[in-house]
Design a protein around this motif. Sequence first.
Motif, PDB file in Angstrom:
ATOM      1  N   UNK A   1      -5.050  -2.407 -38.687  1.00 45.42           N
ATOM      2  CA  UNK A   1      -6.328  -2.893 -39.212  1.00 45.42           C
ATOM      3  C   UNK A   1      -6.975  -3.809 -38.180  1.00 45.42           C
ATOM      4  N   UNK A   2      -8.223  -3.499 -37.832  1.00 44.33           N
ATOM      5  CA  UNK A   2      -9.000  -4.302 -36.898  1.00 44.33           C
ATOM      6  C   UNK A   2     -10.014  -5.120 -37.707  1.00 44.33           C
ATOM      7  N   UNK A   3     -10.146  -6.404 -37.419  1.00 49.23           N
ATOM      8  CA  UNK A   3     -11.115  -7.248 -38.102  1.00 49.23           C
ATOM      9  C   UNK A   3     -12.434  -7.229 -37.342  1.00 49.23           C
ATOM     10  N   UNK A   4     -13.521  -7.015 -38.073  1.00 45.70           N
ATOM     11  CA  UNK A   4     -14.844  -6.961 -37.467  1.00 45.70           C
ATOM     12  C   UNK A   4     -15.360  -8.353 -37.137  1.00 45.70           C
ATOM     13  N   UNK A   5     -15.955  -8.502 -35.966  1.00 49.16           N
ATOM     14  CA  UNK A   5     -16.698  -9.692 -35.582  1.00 49.16           C
ATOM     15  C   UNK A   5     -18.033  -9.220 -35.017  1.00 49.16           C
ATOM     16  N   UNK A   6     -18.947 -10.131 -34.790  1.00 52.24           N
ATOM     17  CA  UNK A   6     -20.271  -9.754 -34.287  1.00 52.24           C
ATOM     18  C   UNK A   6     -20.227  -9.181 -32.872  1.00 52.24           C
ATOM     19  N   UNK A   7     -19.177  -9.443 -32.127  1.00 54.83           N
ATOM     20  CA  UNK A   7     -19.069  -8.913 -30.769  1.00 54.83           C
ATOM     21  C   UNK A   7     -18.262  -7.617 -30.704  1.00 54.83           C
ATOM     22  N   UNK A   8     -17.800  -7.112 -31.862  1.00 57.28           N
ATOM     23  CA  UNK A   8     -17.023  -5.874 -31.891  1.00 57.28           C
ATOM     24  C   UNK A   8     -17.901  -4.694 -31.482  1.00 57.28           C
ATOM     25  N   UNK A   9     -17.446  -3.939 -30.479  1.00 52.96           N
ATOM     26  CA  UNK A   9     -18.162  -2.740 -30.042  1.00 52.96           C
ATOM     27  C   UNK A   9     -17.672  -1.577 -30.902  1.00 52.96           C
ATOM     28  N   UNK A  10     -18.584  -0.968 -31.643  1.00 55.09           N
ATOM     29  CA  UNK A  10     -18.210   0.117 -32.546  1.00 55.09           C
ATOM     30  C   UNK A  10     -18.518   1.469 -31.917  1.00 55.09           C
ATOM     31  N   UNK A  11     -17.587   2.393 -32.049  1.00 54.80           N
ATOM     32  CA  UNK A  11     -17.738   3.769 -31.583  1.00 54.80           C
ATOM     33  C   UNK A  11     -17.363   4.659 -32.768  1.00 54.80           C
ATOM     34  N   UNK A  12     -18.292   4.851 -33.686  1.00 52.79           N
ATOM     35  CA  UNK A  12     -18.020   5.589 -34.918  1.00 52.79           C
ATOM     36  C   UNK A  12     -18.648   6.967 -34.823  1.00 52.79           C
ATOM     37  N   UNK A  13     -17.791   7.979 -34.778  1.00 52.97           N
ATOM     38  CA  UNK A  13     -18.282   9.356 -34.782  1.00 52.97           C
ATOM     39  C   UNK A  13     -18.343   9.894 -36.206  1.00 52.97           C
ATOM     40  N   UNK A  14     -17.303   9.567 -37.015  1.00 54.23           N
ATOM     41  CA  UNK A  14     -17.221  10.099 -38.375  1.00 54.23           C
ATOM     42  C   UNK A  14     -16.518   9.090 -39.273  1.00 54.23           C
ATOM     43  N   UNK A  15     -17.129   8.764 -40.406  1.00 54.05           N
ATOM     44  CA  UNK A  15     -16.500   7.888 -41.397  1.00 54.05           C
ATOM     45  C   UNK A  15     -15.589   8.749 -42.263  1.00 54.05           C
ATOM     46  N   UNK A  16     -14.339   8.356 -42.390  1.00 52.52           N
ATOM     47  CA  UNK A  16     -13.356   9.121 -43.156  1.00 52.52           C
ATOM     48  C   UNK A  16     -13.231   8.589 -44.579  1.00 52.52           C
ATOM     49  N   UNK A  17     -13.159   7.265 -44.729  1.00 49.29           N
ATOM     50  CA  UNK A  17     -13.003   6.666 -46.070  1.00 49.29           C
ATOM     51  C   UNK A  17     -13.472   5.229 -46.037  1.00 49.29           C
TER      52      UNK A  17
END
Length: 90
Positions: A35-51
């Motif tokens: 589990x990764x915790x989101x912060x404002x500096x988190x770089x997101x690379x989302x191709x497909x949301x699974x759940x």
Amino acid sequence: MKISKVAIFLALGSLGAQAFADESHSTVATRQAPIENYTYVTKLDIKKVIAMTDAADQCGPVPVQMTYEDSHGQHHVLQYQVMGTGCSNG
């Protein structure tokens, strides 16, 4: 005598089934992404949301999780805060 042998066989069989079930559960847990915790500096690379998990029925910020696949085919679990669904307007 015959009934006692059947009872012993069923008891031992059920214990073996429980041990097998516990082993398969631990295998699934080791394959799950950390589990990764989101912060404002988190770089997101989302191709497909699974759940996505639902927000708790509480008033205030609550954690939810999104499982997604990135552009490289890797699975990630991202935890972030949303407002709970338990707040009333009255």
